[in-house]
Design a protein around this motif. Sequence first.
Motif, PDB file in Angstrom:
ATOM      1  N   LYS A 107      -5.225  51.482  -0.366  1.00  0.00           N
ATOM      2  CA  LYS A 107      -4.155  52.185  -1.068  1.00  0.00           C
ATOM      3  C   LYS A 107      -2.834  51.607  -0.582  1.00  0.00           C
ATOM      4  O   LYS A 107      -2.797  50.825   0.366  1.00  0.00           O
ATOM      5  N   LYS A 108      -1.746  52.005  -1.211  1.00  0.00           N
ATOM      6  CA  LYS A 108      -0.429  51.473  -0.838  1.00  0.00           C
ATOM      7  C   LYS A 108       0.045  52.139   0.450  1.00  0.00           C
ATOM      8  O   LYS A 108       0.036  53.365   0.577  1.00  0.00           O
ATOM      9  N   HIS A 109       0.439  51.313   1.406  1.00  0.00           N
ATOM     10  CA  HIS A 109       0.989  51.809   2.668  1.00  0.00           C
ATOM     11  C   HIS A 109       2.447  51.369   2.784  1.00  0.00           C
ATOM     12  O   HIS A 109       2.808  50.264   2.347  1.00  0.00           O
ATOM     13  N   SER A 110       3.273  52.186   3.393  1.00  0.00           N
ATOM     14  CA  SER A 110       4.671  51.795   3.605  1.00  0.00           C
ATOM     15  C   SER A 110       4.737  50.732   4.701  1.00  0.00           C
ATOM     16  O   SER A 110       3.882  50.673   5.598  1.00  0.00           O
ATOM     17  N   LEU A 111       5.774  49.897   4.634  1.00  0.00           N
ATOM     18  CA  LEU A 111       5.947  48.867   5.655  1.00  0.00           C
ATOM     19  C   LEU A 111       6.201  49.498   7.015  1.00  0.00           C
ATOM     20  O   LEU A 111       5.804  48.952   8.051  1.00  0.00           O
ATOM     21  N   GLU A 112       6.876  50.652   7.028  1.00  0.00           N
ATOM     22  CA  GLU A 112       7.142  51.354   8.280  1.00  0.00           C
ATOM     23  C   GLU A 112       5.828  51.782   8.925  1.00  0.00           C
ATOM     24  O   GLU A 112       5.637  51.622  10.142  1.00  0.00           O
ATOM     25  N   PHE A 113       4.914  52.333   8.131  1.00  0.00           N
ATOM     26  CA  PHE A 113       3.603  52.728   8.652  1.00  0.00           C
ATOM     27  C   PHE A 113       2.856  51.515   9.196  1.00  0.00           C
ATOM     28  O   PHE A 113       2.259  51.564  10.288  1.00  0.00           O
ATOM     29  N   LEU A 114       2.890  50.402   8.470  1.00  0.00           N
ATOM     30  CA  LEU A 114       2.142  49.215   8.874  1.00  0.00           C
ATOM     31  C   LEU A 114       2.707  48.579  10.142  1.00  0.00           C
ATOM     32  O   LEU A 114       1.964  47.957  10.903  1.00  0.00           O
ATOM     33  N   ARG A 115       4.017  48.752  10.398  1.00  0.00           N
ATOM     34  CA  ARG A 115       4.575  48.242  11.659  1.00  0.00           C
ATOM     35  C   ARG A 115       3.966  48.952  12.860  1.00  0.00           C
ATOM     36  O   ARG A 115       3.857  48.381  13.944  1.00  0.00           O
ATOM     37  N   ASN A 232      19.229  47.211  16.229  1.00  0.00           N
ATOM     38  CA  ASN A 232      18.057  47.656  15.481  1.00  0.00           C
ATOM     39  C   ASN A 232      18.189  47.365  13.989  1.00  0.00           C
ATOM     40  O   ASN A 232      17.647  48.095  13.166  1.00  0.00           O
ATOM     41  N   THR A 233      18.914  46.315  13.633  1.00  0.00           N
ATOM     42  CA  THR A 233      19.085  46.000  12.220  1.00  0.00           C
ATOM     43  C   THR A 233      17.841  45.301  11.678  1.00  0.00           C
ATOM     44  O   THR A 233      16.944  44.897  12.428  1.00  0.00           O
ATOM     45  N   SER A 234      17.803  45.129  10.373  1.00  0.00           N
ATOM     46  CA  SER A 234      16.662  44.476   9.719  1.00  0.00           C
ATOM     47  C   SER A 234      16.696  42.960   9.887  1.00  0.00           C
ATOM     48  O   SER A 234      15.811  42.259   9.394  1.00  0.00           O
ATOM     49  N   ARG A 235      17.713  42.435  10.605  1.00  0.00           N
ATOM     50  CA  ARG A 235      17.860  40.979  10.733  1.00  0.00           C
ATOM     51  C   ARG A 235      17.778  40.494  12.176  1.00  0.00           C
ATOM     52  O   ARG A 235      17.999  39.328  12.446  1.00  0.00           O
ATOM     53  N   HIS A 236      17.497  41.401  13.121  1.00  0.00           N
ATOM     54  CA  HIS A 236      17.518  41.010  14.530  1.00  0.00           C
ATOM     55  C   HIS A 236      16.178  41.267  15.220  1.00  0.00           C
ATOM     56  O   HIS A 236      15.540  42.288  15.000  1.00  0.00           O
ATOM     57  N   PHE A 455      13.487  34.474   4.073  1.00  0.00           N
ATOM     58  CA  PHE A 455      14.010  33.953   2.806  1.00  0.00           C
ATOM     59  C   PHE A 455      12.884  33.504   1.879  1.00  0.00           C
ATOM     60  O   PHE A 455      12.872  33.836   0.692  1.00  0.00           O
ATOM     61  N   VAL A 456      11.925  32.765   2.424  1.00  0.00           N
ATOM     62  CA  VAL A 456      10.879  32.169   1.596  1.00  0.00           C
ATOM     63  C   VAL A 456       9.902  33.216   1.058  1.00  0.00           C
ATOM     64  O   VAL A 456       9.382  33.073  -0.049  1.00  0.00           O
ATOM     65  N   THR A 457       9.652  34.277   1.830  1.00  0.00           N
ATOM     66  CA  THR A 457       8.681  35.289   1.395  1.00  0.00           C
ATOM     67  C   THR A 457       9.317  36.433   0.615  1.00  0.00           C
ATOM     68  O   THR A 457       8.599  37.215  -0.024  1.00  0.00           O
ATOM     69  N   GLY A 458      10.648  36.572   0.692  1.00  0.00           N
ATOM     70  CA  GLY A 458      11.309  37.669  -0.005  1.00  0.00           C
ATOM     71  C   GLY A 458      11.201  39.003   0.702  1.00  0.00           C
ATOM     72  O   GLY A 458      11.607  40.032   0.160  1.00  0.00           O
ATOM     73  N   MET A 459      10.643  39.011   1.921  1.00  0.00           N
ATOM     74  CA  MET A 459      10.600  40.254   2.688  1.00  0.00           C
ATOM     75  C   MET A 459      12.027  40.653   3.065  1.00  0.00           C
ATOM     76  O   MET A 459      12.926  39.812   3.125  1.00  0.00           O
ATOM     77  N   THR A 460      12.236  41.931   3.313  1.00  0.00           N
ATOM     78  CA  THR A 460      13.600  42.414   3.551  1.00  0.00           C
ATOM     79  C   THR A 460      13.853  42.816   4.994  1.00  0.00           C
ATOM     80  O   THR A 460      14.990  43.125   5.345  1.00  0.00           O
ATOM     81  N   ASN A 461      12.813  42.822   5.825  1.00  0.00           N
ATOM     82  CA  ASN A 461      12.995  43.183   7.229  1.00  0.00           C
ATOM     83  C   ASN A 461      12.341  42.123   8.095  1.00  0.00           C
ATOM     84  O   ASN A 461      11.161  41.790   7.905  1.00  0.00           O
TER      85      ASN A 461
END
Length: 477
Positions: A107-115, A232-236, A455-461
């Motif tokens: 089923k669909k899981h959130s990225l937060e849960f998967l982390r 704690n940003t999405s880029r660090h 950049f290549v995968t389009g992921m945002t975090n």
Amino acid sequence: MKTYTVNELLKGEQLLQQVKVNGWIRTFRSNRFIALNDGSTLNNIQCVVDFEDTPEDTLKKLNTGAAVCIEGTLVESQGKGQKYEVQVERIEVLGTSDPETYPIQPKKHSLEFLREKAHLRVRTNTFSAVMRVRSALSFAIHQYFRDNGFYYVHTPVITGSDAEGAGEMFRVSTLDAKNPPLTEDGKVDFKEDFFGKETNLTVSGQLEAEAYAMALGKVYTFGPTFRAENSNTSRHLAEFWMIEPEVAFLDLMGNMDLAEDFIKSVIRYVLDHCREDLEFLEQRLLQEEKGKPQNERSEMSLIEKLHFVLDNNFKRVSYTEAIEILKRSKPNKKKKFQYIIEEWGADLQSEHERYLVEKHFNAPVILFDYPAKIKAFYMRMNEDGNTVRAMDILFPGIGEIVGGSQREERLDVLKERVAALGIPEEELWWYLDLRKFGTAVHSGFGLGFERLVLFVTGMTNIRDVIPFPRTPQNAEF
């Protein structure tokens, strides 16, 4: 009997042959149909079980997440959704999986849960695709440098110098944290430490790579680096991988040419070799974008963004010209930028970089000749005494992706820069030596590998493009 991967079987070359395949069960339905995946591809292969000939005890163990070994015949599928399937003749459960507690259910899981399940998240389609692309990018990087005459140098992870001058480093010490030896003035006596001096985890392999470039000509490092920045940003990340080429007898213009050619080459490689994964990630991104307000949606799809980099010459613009463009821009005049550009010398933010790429030039941009006061001590001072031969490459959706410069090869000028920043010369004696013995023009750049994968995968975090992310308050796995 030969063992095949799922990817090999889905090509159908073993049609009507006896095959053996290992993998993990994604689903098992109707006590008959196993969707099997082994990580070699996004796609599962359907394995059809004859439940009458399969022991009931085995059937009970065929749960999502279980590891199995299957032997059977590869045949054309009679059902929809797949071209080939395996008619199972023998099945062995190698490792069971409790359906009540296995967290990666179909089923669909959130990225937060998967982390929180980083040890298992790669069993999902999203993360298996990201990690296959990451692997391909890594290979393409080494291949590019090998094909272009570079030597791979392993620079130290433990260092006594701060290459970036930011001071945000992880200390390496064997001293007793509760009762360290002290000097007469009450400070920690690092002479008693393992290395006899204060040492840290490296933030960059650049300084050591320069030493090797001044003997081997063209070198590169590709290894882990560390930054103790409480962000704690999405880029660090606190631990990340850096690609850092250094080239003797190369000026800033040549450095720009190298960086552009390098980036285009590795992106072309993944487009050629990871098309299936990229198309899946593109569809995933499109679904994610549907939930955003119209003004926050990307104007380009993932693959369009990759071709945007490949098909455009990178626009080369001086920092001074860029500042004038930004000062006159509508977002700046109407105060839509979070950081308003008012004068020369401002440190550009991601919103400014993206405006230049996505709105003004509509092409990747290389900014060069930055103010010396906002750049590192090792960058070559221009004749104006105010700017240095630095360059940053800016991409759509992400802003800066590469930072580099022509290095300061003049001993007297470098000494002045080091003194102005209060860096003791004795800490960099060997680096200064390079300017005493056979100094020459040389240049290099740094590319954060995770930023490229992002950049290549389009992921945002950025936490989602490295297997086990290290961030503040997080070193769980």
